[in-house]
Scaffold this active site. Structure first.
Site, PDB file in Angstrom:
ATOM      1  N   CYS A   2       0.827  -1.205   0.000  1.00 27.71           N
ATOM      2  CA  CYS A   2       0.000   0.000   0.000  1.00 27.71           C
ATOM      3  C   CYS A   2       0.860   1.253   0.000  1.00 27.71           C
ATOM      4  O   CYS A   2       1.967   1.264   0.529  1.00 27.71           O
ATOM      5  CB  CYS A   2      -0.864   0.041   1.255  1.00 27.71           C
ATOM      6  SG  CYS A   2      -1.835  -1.430   1.490  1.00 27.71           S
ATOM      7  N   ARG A  27       5.142   0.679  -6.171  1.00 31.98           N
ATOM      8  CA  ARG A  27       5.162  -0.153  -4.970  1.00 31.98           C
ATOM      9  C   ARG A  27       4.258  -1.374  -5.118  1.00 31.98           C
ATOM     10  O   ARG A  27       4.363  -2.317  -4.343  1.00 31.98           O
ATOM     11  CB  ARG A  27       4.694   0.667  -3.763  1.00 31.98           C
ATOM     12  CG  ARG A  27       5.634   1.786  -3.394  1.00 31.98           C
ATOM     13  CD  ARG A  27       4.971   2.738  -2.426  1.00 31.98           C
ATOM     14  NE  ARG A  27       4.725   2.115  -1.136  1.00 31.98           N
ATOM     15  CZ  ARG A  27       5.583   2.135  -0.121  1.00 31.98           C
ATOM     16  NH1 ARG A  27       6.721   2.754  -0.247  1.00 31.98           N
ATOM     17  NH2 ARG A  27       5.294   1.556   1.016  1.00 31.98           N
ATOM     18  N   TRP A  74      -2.924  -2.628  -1.688  1.00 33.89           N
ATOM     19  CA  TRP A  74      -2.412  -3.927  -2.098  1.00 33.89           C
ATOM     20  C   TRP A  74      -3.115  -4.911  -1.173  1.00 33.89           C
ATOM     21  O   TRP A  74      -2.827  -4.961   0.027  1.00 33.89           O
ATOM     22  CB  TRP A  74      -0.894  -3.947  -1.894  1.00 33.89           C
ATOM     23  CG  TRP A  74      -0.166  -5.087  -2.513  1.00 33.89           C
ATOM     24  CD1 TRP A  74       0.260  -5.168  -3.807  1.00 33.89           C
ATOM     25  CD2 TRP A  74       0.280  -6.285  -1.860  1.00 33.89           C
ATOM     26  NE1 TRP A  74       0.930  -6.349  -3.997  1.00 33.89           N
ATOM     27  CE2 TRP A  74       0.958  -7.052  -2.831  1.00 33.89           C
ATOM     28  CE3 TRP A  74       0.171  -6.798  -0.563  1.00 33.89           C
ATOM     29  CZ2 TRP A  74       1.527  -8.285  -2.549  1.00 33.89           C
ATOM     30  CZ3 TRP A  74       0.731  -8.021  -0.275  1.00 33.89           C
ATOM     31  CH2 TRP A  74       1.402  -8.745  -1.272  1.00 33.89           C
ATOM     32  N   ASN A 100      -1.747   2.094   5.929  1.00 36.57           N
ATOM     33  CA  ASN A 100      -0.787   1.146   5.385  1.00 36.57           C
ATOM     34  C   ASN A 100      -0.347   0.263   6.549  1.00 36.57           C
ATOM     35  O   ASN A 100      -0.013   0.778   7.608  1.00 36.57           O
ATOM     36  CB  ASN A 100       0.419   1.949   4.832  1.00 36.57           C
ATOM     37  CG  ASN A 100       1.418   1.064   4.135  1.00 36.57           C
ATOM     38  OD1 ASN A 100       1.218  -0.138   4.033  1.00 36.57           O
ATOM     39  ND2 ASN A 100       2.487   1.649   3.657  1.00 36.57           N
ATOM     40  N   GLY A 101      -0.398  -1.048   6.372  1.00 35.82           N
ATOM     41  CA  GLY A 101      -0.013  -1.954   7.459  1.00 35.82           C
ATOM     42  C   GLY A 101      -1.088  -3.003   7.673  1.00 35.82           C
ATOM     43  O   GLY A 101      -1.969  -3.178   6.820  1.00 35.82           O
ATOM     44  N   GLU A 487      20.500 -15.103  -7.902  1.00 35.02           N
ATOM     45  CA  GLU A 487      19.944 -13.769  -8.144  1.00 35.02           C
ATOM     46  C   GLU A 487      19.400 -13.664  -9.580  1.00 35.02           C
ATOM     47  O   GLU A 487      18.337 -13.079  -9.810  1.00 35.02           O
ATOM     48  CB  GLU A 487      21.015 -12.702  -7.845  1.00 35.02           C
ATOM     49  CG  GLU A 487      20.663 -11.277  -8.184  1.00 35.02           C
ATOM     50  CD  GLU A 487      19.396 -10.732  -7.510  1.00 35.02           C
ATOM     51  OE1 GLU A 487      18.839 -11.380  -6.622  1.00 35.02           O
ATOM     52  OE2 GLU A 487      18.939  -9.654  -7.934  1.00 35.02           O
ATOM     53  N   LYS A 491      15.526 -12.791 -10.529  1.00 30.00           N
ATOM     54  CA  LYS A 491      15.176 -11.677 -11.423  1.00 30.00           C
ATOM     55  C   LYS A 491      14.257 -12.167 -12.533  1.00 30.00           C
ATOM     56  O   LYS A 491      13.257 -11.552 -12.854  1.00 30.00           O
ATOM     57  CB  LYS A 491      16.462 -11.137 -12.022  1.00 30.00           C
ATOM     58  CG  LYS A 491      16.866  -9.752 -12.053  1.00 30.00           C
ATOM     59  CD  LYS A 491      16.764  -8.780 -10.959  1.00 30.00           C
ATOM     60  CE  LYS A 491      16.002  -9.048  -9.719  1.00 30.00           C
ATOM     61  NZ  LYS A 491      16.541  -8.511  -8.515  1.00 30.00           N
ATOM     62  N   GLU A 494      10.685 -13.095 -11.301  1.00 37.53           N
ATOM     63  CA  GLU A 494       9.939 -11.902 -10.880  1.00 37.53           C
ATOM     64  C   GLU A 494       9.280 -11.168 -12.036  1.00 37.53           C
ATOM     65  O   GLU A 494       8.127 -10.780 -11.943  1.00 37.53           O
ATOM     66  CB  GLU A 494      10.925 -10.881 -10.287  1.00 37.53           C
ATOM     67  CG  GLU A 494      11.222 -11.003  -8.859  1.00 37.53           C
ATOM     68  CD  GLU A 494      12.114  -9.849  -8.433  1.00 37.53           C
ATOM     69  OE1 GLU A 494      13.286  -9.810  -8.842  1.00 37.53           O
ATOM     70  OE2 GLU A 494      11.632  -8.984  -7.704  1.00 37.53           O
ATOM     71  N   HIS A 510      22.470 -34.874  -8.201  1.00 37.73           N
ATOM     72  CA  HIS A 510      21.745 -35.376  -7.030  1.00 37.73           C
ATOM     73  C   HIS A 510      20.245 -35.156  -7.158  1.00 37.73           C
ATOM     74  O   HIS A 510      19.531 -35.149  -6.156  1.00 37.73           O
ATOM     75  CB  HIS A 510      22.313 -34.720  -5.761  1.00 37.73           C
ATOM     76  CG  HIS A 510      23.768 -34.980  -5.601  1.00 37.73           C
ATOM     77  ND1 HIS A 510      24.262 -36.199  -5.183  1.00 37.73           N
ATOM     78  CD2 HIS A 510      24.844 -34.215  -5.890  1.00 37.73           C
ATOM     79  CE1 HIS A 510      25.583 -36.154  -5.192  1.00 37.73           C
ATOM     80  NE2 HIS A 510      25.961 -34.957  -5.618  1.00 37.73           N
ATOM     81  N   LYS A 607       7.240  -3.167  -4.064  1.00 40.18           N
ATOM     82  CA  LYS A 607       8.614  -2.694  -3.898  1.00 40.18           C
ATOM     83  C   LYS A 607       9.035  -2.734  -2.444  1.00 40.18           C
ATOM     84  O   LYS A 607      10.166  -3.028  -2.109  1.00 40.18           O
ATOM     85  CB  LYS A 607       8.719  -1.270  -4.442  1.00 40.18           C
ATOM     86  CG  LYS A 607      10.121  -0.685  -4.401  1.00 40.18           C
ATOM     87  CD  LYS A 607      11.032  -1.401  -5.371  1.00 40.18           C
ATOM     88  CE  LYS A 607      12.463  -0.960  -5.302  1.00 40.18           C
ATOM     89  NZ  LYS A 607      13.350  -1.963  -5.928  1.00 40.18           N
TER      90      LYS A 607
HETATM   91  C1  F6R Z   1      13.880  -8.592  -5.934  1.00 38.16           C
HETATM   92  C2  F6R Z   1      13.507  -7.698  -4.868  1.00 38.16           C
HETATM   93  C3  F6R Z   1      13.103  -8.270  -3.564  1.00 38.16           C
HETATM   94  C4  F6R Z   1      13.708  -7.416  -2.432  1.00 38.16           C
HETATM   95  C5  F6R Z   1      13.185  -7.904  -1.075  1.00 38.16           C
HETATM   96  C6  F6R Z   1      13.808  -7.120   0.055  1.00 38.16           C
HETATM   97  O1  F6R Z   1      14.210  -7.898  -7.085  1.00 38.16           O
HETATM   98  O2  F6R Z   1      13.524  -6.507  -5.033  1.00 38.16           O
HETATM   99  O3  F6R Z   1      13.471  -9.597  -3.446  1.00 38.16           O
HETATM  100  O4  F6R Z   1      15.091  -7.529  -2.495  1.00 38.16           O
HETATM  101  O5  F6R Z   1      11.802  -7.743  -1.031  1.00 38.16           O
HETATM  102  O6  F6R Z   1      13.533  -5.767  -0.055  1.00 38.16           O
HETATM  103  P1  F6R Z   1      14.386  -4.699   0.713  1.00 38.16           P
HETATM  104  O7  F6R Z   1      15.763  -4.723   0.150  1.00 38.16           O
HETATM  105  O8  F6R Z   1      13.698  -3.400   0.480  1.00 38.16           O
HETATM  106  O9  F6R Z   1      14.384  -5.117   2.155  1.00 38.16           O
END
Ligand code: F6R
Length: 612
Positions: A2, A27, A74, A100-101, A487, A491, A494, A510, A607
């Site tokens: 949110c 976000r 959200w 928010n929360g 990683e 990516k 996602e 394995h 985000k």
């Molecule tokens: C992946 C991504 C997420 C964040 C995770 C932690 O691209 O952005 O996996 O890395 O949600 O977020 P922060 O770094 O804001 O704690």
């Protein structure tokens, strides 16, 4: 997650609110809404779907109010729908709230309010808040601003969970109350106006001066003032903090997407993060830290705790700290760490990484570590974010605002910060390691190599076009390359929604090799010279079984063996993850583009993950 925006000033609030919401879109959200104070009372305009849909709501253009609250939702409690969208009003339509929360005890509060005659029109946890405020306000003897504040405080003391709240009341068209607990909220100070937002980039084009609010501090905003109160409503003074980020750093600057822009900002992000901490011929400095040789020698263990991509940066950090300083280092996912009663004490150093500085699990893990007596160090990209207010020490990456949901420049900035931090630890410990001087030099040369890597990595676009319709893609690596494979795989899933898995290449036999069949795509990361032959022979095994391969390497490989090879520049083996992730970031980006997806706002993701 949110997002919250608020405005009180002399201009019409509604366009400012909608504009702010558009800037918070990154976000992640499923519905949006605003409420302003009009002559007739509180207006409410909200719906499921995009923020821009608000423009087509009946009456939105007739709003004249110069004070208002706004929200992108959200969904957590209740499906995305108009009824569940914020803002929410109390039954008498006197108080408007955005939240928010998560209110954990909302069921109990709802039942109590039901018994008192209140009715609920949504499935949300939030709707209890305006009604609770109304309940307390009616009981208040003082029907003035102080009574309004007292009612908000009484309501908040019943809430369990996390909240950032903006509250308006039709009786007070010149004021708004805001409060937060474990959820982000900043106030931007303008000329005869004040802005509120969940994060800084959304209101950066209006002001660079921000008030940062701590948990359970209240603020009564008027057009030219912000009066703060502590949890017992004693008045407190606060100074504004000025933020260096400029408004254009939160714009696309001619790039098609924020993600692409942020991938291309990595040379500058790395330069800025290293900044004045490291020079070739002098000791690495961290003015924020006062660690002595004695302290570092007595550390029994370092924990690095984070989520998602930040956790992957932690894996690279572990490699650096263990190699340079020989201190045992463990990496853990925050949501696991906090519930497994980790073995930590006052001799443990716990490092928490979070781009946003607002990730609920990471902050909870930090609080737990503090309770157990550990020293806590936060690494974040956002000045004044919640995590910095909890940690004993805070270090900033200087990546600039990261808007795309998929983290790119924040990840590489976190990794480079770990490299400099490891050098600082090693030098403080007086470790006799000749490789430190070389590493320093390699760090200083890195931005130029990132620029070269960006150019070479564009070659990945053709391979992305060949495989964008695949259902599964596997990522393999050994040693430090395995962390990059993880990683890269994250990516890809996602933003392209392709099922992606990463494995230590040696684990193939394995189990996972059973999944390799003719035509499957496998990405191999091969930069570790010492593990070169072993990595190549694992990749050979998948080729034998018909896999198409994309290889990211800085080694001299026989290109003919593979379908596509991206030859990145050589660098210090500790730093290679910063270069080898770049072609994988672009690989995911171009696949998602081929599929016509919204790369900046992938489905279901947010985000800033401010709830557990
Ligand atoms: C992946 C991504 C997420 C964040 C995770 C932690 O691209 O952005 O996996 O890395 O949600 O977020 P922060 O770094 O804001 O704690």
């Amino acid at each position: 997650m949110c997002g919250i925006v608020g405005y009180i000033g002399t201009q019409k609030a509604s366009p400012i609110l909608i504009n702010g919401l558009i800037r918070l879109e990154y976000r992640g959200y499923d519905s949006a809404g605003i409420s302003t104070i009009e002559k007739e009372g509180l207006s409410i305009m909200k719906d499921q779907g995009r923020v821009k849909n608000l423009y087509s709501l009946d009456g939105i253009n007739n709003l004249e109010g110069t004070i208002g609250i706004a929200h992108t939702r959200w969904a957590t409690h209740g499906k995305p729908s108009k009824e569940n969208s914020h803002p929410h009003l109390d039954n008498s339509k006197t108080f408007g709230v955005v939240h928010n929360g998560i209110i954990e005890n909302y069921n109990e509060l709802r039942e109590n309010l039901n018994k008192k005659g209140y009715t609920f029109y949504s499935e949300t946890d939030t709707e209890v808040i305006p009604n609770l405020i109304h309940y307390y306000y009616t009981k208040e003897a003082k029907k003035d601003l102080s009574g309004f504040l007292q009612a908000v405080k009484n309501a908040c003391s019943e809430l369990k969970g996390s909240f950032a709240l903006e509250i308006i009341c039709k009786h007070y068209p010149d004021n708004m109350i805001v409060v937060r607990k474990d959820s982000p909220l900043v106030i931007g100070k303008g000329e005869n106006e004040n802005y509120i937002s969940s994060d800084i980039p959304a209101i950066l084009s209006f002001t660079k001066n921000f008030y940062l609010i701590n948990d359970l501090e209240y603020c009564i905003l008027s057009r030219n003032n912000a009066q703060f109160y502590d949890k017992d409503l004693n008045p407190i003074k606060k100074e504004t903090k000025s933020i260096e980020w400029n408004a254009s750093s939160a714009e696309k600057d001619g790039f098609e997407d924020y993600m692409l822009k942020e991938i291309y900002e990595q040379p500058i992000a790395i330069r800025e993060t290293v900044g004045a901490r490291l020079f070739e011929n002098s000791k690495c400095t961290f003015d924020e830290l006062n660690f002595t040789k004695e302290y570092l020698k007595n550390i029994n263990k370092i924990y690095i705790v984070a989520c998602g991509t930040a956790m992957h940066a932690g894996l690279v950090g572990k490699n650096m700290i263990e190699k340079l300083c020989r201190i045992q280092t463990e990496v853990d996912v925050a949501s696991e760490f906090r519930y497994r009663n980790p073995l930590i004490d006052e001799k443990t150093l716990c490092i928490f990484i979070s781009q946003s500085g607002e990730t609920a699990d990471t902050i909870a893990a930090l609080k737990l570590s503090k309770e157990k007596g550990a020293k806590t160090l936060a690494i974040t990209n956002v000045i004044g974010s919640s995590i910095t207010r909890e940690a004993d020490y805070s270090l900033y990456t200087h990546a600039g605002p990261e808007i795309a949901v998929a983290s790119t420049k924040a990840y590489t900035s976190q990794v480079i910060l770990f490299a400099t931090l490891s050098i600082y630890f090693a030098e403080t410990l007086e470790v006799n390691n000749s490789s430190i001087a070389t590493l320093k030099n390699d760090i200083l040369e890195l931005p130029k190599k990132i620029e070269d890597t960006l150019k070479i990595s564009e070659n990945v676009k053709d391979f992305a076009k060949q495989v964008y319709q695949e259902k599964d893609i596997f990522f393999l690596g050994r040693g430090i390359d395995e962390t990059v494979a993880r990683e890269g795989s994250l990516k890809l899933k996602e933003i392209s929604y392709i099922h992606a898995e990463s494995y230590p290449a040696g684990e193939l036999k394995h189990g996972p090799i059973a999944l390799i069949e003719n035509g499957i795509t496998v990405v191999g990361v091969v930069t570790d010279k010492d593990l070169l032959e072993k990595s190549v022979s694992n990749i050979q095994e998948v080729i034998t079984r018909g896999a198409k391969t994309l290889i990211i390497t800085n080694q001299n490989l026989d290109d003919k063996m593979f379908n596509e090879v991206i030859n990145i520049p050589c660098t210090n083996s500790l730093l290679s993850p910063i270069l080898s992730i770049i072609p994988l970031q672009l690989f995911s980006y171009y696949i998602a583009k081929e599929k016509g997806l919204d790369v900046d706002k992938p489905r279901n993701l947010a985000k800033s993950v401010t709830v557990e």
